[in-house]
Design an enzyme around this catalytic site. Sequence first.
Site, mmCIF file in Angstrom:
data_model
loop_
_atom_site.group_PDB
_atom_site.id
_atom_site.type_symbol
_atom_site.label_atom_id
_atom_site.label_comp_id
_atom_site.label_asym_id
_atom_site.label_seq_id
_atom_site.Cartn_x
_atom_site.Cartn_y
_atom_site.Cartn_z
ATOM 1 N N LYS A 27 0.831 -1.210 0.000
ATOM 2 C CA LYS A 27 0.000 0.000 0.000
ATOM 3 C C LYS A 27 0.866 1.262 0.000
ATOM 4 O O LYS A 27 1.959 1.261 0.544
ATOM 5 C CB LYS A 27 -0.874 0.010 1.256
ATOM 6 C CG LYS A 27 -1.650 -1.271 1.453
ATOM 7 C CD LYS A 27 -2.133 -1.380 2.890
ATOM 8 C CE LYS A 27 -2.614 -2.786 3.198
ATOM 9 N NZ LYS A 27 -2.826 -3.014 4.633
ATOM 10 N N ARG A 43 -11.124 -8.539 14.192
ATOM 11 C CA ARG A 43 -12.223 -7.701 14.672
ATOM 12 C C ARG A 43 -13.570 -8.356 14.405
ATOM 13 O O ARG A 43 -14.443 -8.378 15.237
ATOM 14 C CB ARG A 43 -12.178 -6.327 13.983
ATOM 15 C CG ARG A 43 -11.002 -5.471 14.379
ATOM 16 C CD ARG A 43 -10.754 -4.396 13.386
ATOM 17 N NE ARG A 43 -10.426 -4.967 12.075
ATOM 18 C CZ ARG A 43 -9.983 -4.280 11.039
ATOM 19 N NH1 ARG A 43 -9.846 -2.984 11.119
ATOM 20 N NH2 ARG A 43 -9.695 -4.882 9.912
HETATM 21 O O1 PNS Z 1 -1.703 -4.269 9.001
HETATM 22 P P1 PNS Z 1 -1.691 -5.161 7.789
HETATM 23 O O2 PNS Z 1 -1.501 -4.339 6.539
HETATM 24 O O3 PNS Z 1 -2.895 -6.062 7.719
HETATM 25 O O4 PNS Z 1 -0.390 -6.092 7.941
HETATM 26 C C1 PNS Z 1 -0.089 -7.064 6.956
HETATM 27 C C2 PNS Z 1 1.345 -7.609 7.155
HETATM 28 C C3 PNS Z 1 2.357 -6.496 7.095
HETATM 29 C C4 PNS Z 1 1.435 -8.313 8.499
HETATM 30 C C5 PNS Z 1 1.607 -8.651 6.017
HETATM 31 O O5 PNS Z 1 1.374 -8.056 4.778
HETATM 32 C C6 PNS Z 1 3.021 -9.216 6.043
HETATM 33 O O6 PNS Z 1 3.342 -10.055 6.865
HETATM 34 N N1 PNS Z 1 3.877 -8.756 5.124
HETATM 35 C C7 PNS Z 1 5.255 -9.187 5.032
HETATM 36 C C8 PNS Z 1 5.508 -10.021 3.783
HETATM 37 C C9 PNS Z 1 5.178 -11.473 4.029
HETATM 38 O O7 PNS Z 1 5.718 -12.135 4.877
HETATM 39 N N2 PNS Z 1 4.226 -11.968 3.224
HETATM 40 C C10 PNS Z 1 3.725 -13.316 3.308
HETATM 41 C C11 PNS Z 1 2.625 -13.383 4.324
HETATM 42 S S1 PNS Z 1 1.546 -14.639 3.887
#
Ligand code: PNS
Length: 161
Positions: free
Chosen positions: A43, A92
């Site tokens: 994002k 949530r």
């Molecule tokens: O607050 P959010 O945007 O819901 O957080 C999402 C987040 C940052 C936890 C997720 O996108 C993430 O873990 N990103 C890191 C990349 C990664 O490990 N991707 C594979 C996860 S299945």
Amino acid sequence: MDSRLAIYPGSFDPVTNGHLDLIERASQIFGRLVVTVARNSEKAPMFNLKERVEMLREVTQLLPNVEVDTFEGLLVDYARKLGSHVILRGIRAVSDYEYELQMALMNRKLEPQLETVFMLPAVEYSFLSSHLVRELAALGGSLSGLVPPAVERRLRIKVAD
Ligand code: PNS
């Protein structure tokens, strides 16, 4: 592996009272909680990484076992590096479940030792999201009770810019 440690990853753009509620609850369960901000989120954020970290540090400063960090790349690699086998995520409402399920199971496939633990925020925050907070701020809506005062100030400044 540190059995007392949990990591709480997210975008935190910005941190809301819902996130803070979860952090406070988790800080009473885990010996050490690392709140970690994703650097490579897909994002386009409203707040840059430094601002998001600053806000998180400000609002968690009274919680001695909570730290704020950032990570880049795969969450499982970060968890491995820190020696954590617990990822904390908030749910949530039912609508969160599908996304969280996909992410938790993918992370489990990548690292079977890593457990995702879900917690519920207080019911008054079950409708609250960073996305809605950004929209309210942009449109001049009241942010009372939705974000900590320090975050509200930053939102007002950001929108006025
Ligand atoms: O607050 P959010 O945007 O819901 O957080 C999402 C987040 C940052 C936890 C997720 O996108 C993430 O873990 N990103 C890191 C990349 C990664 O490990 N991707 C594979 C996860 S299945």
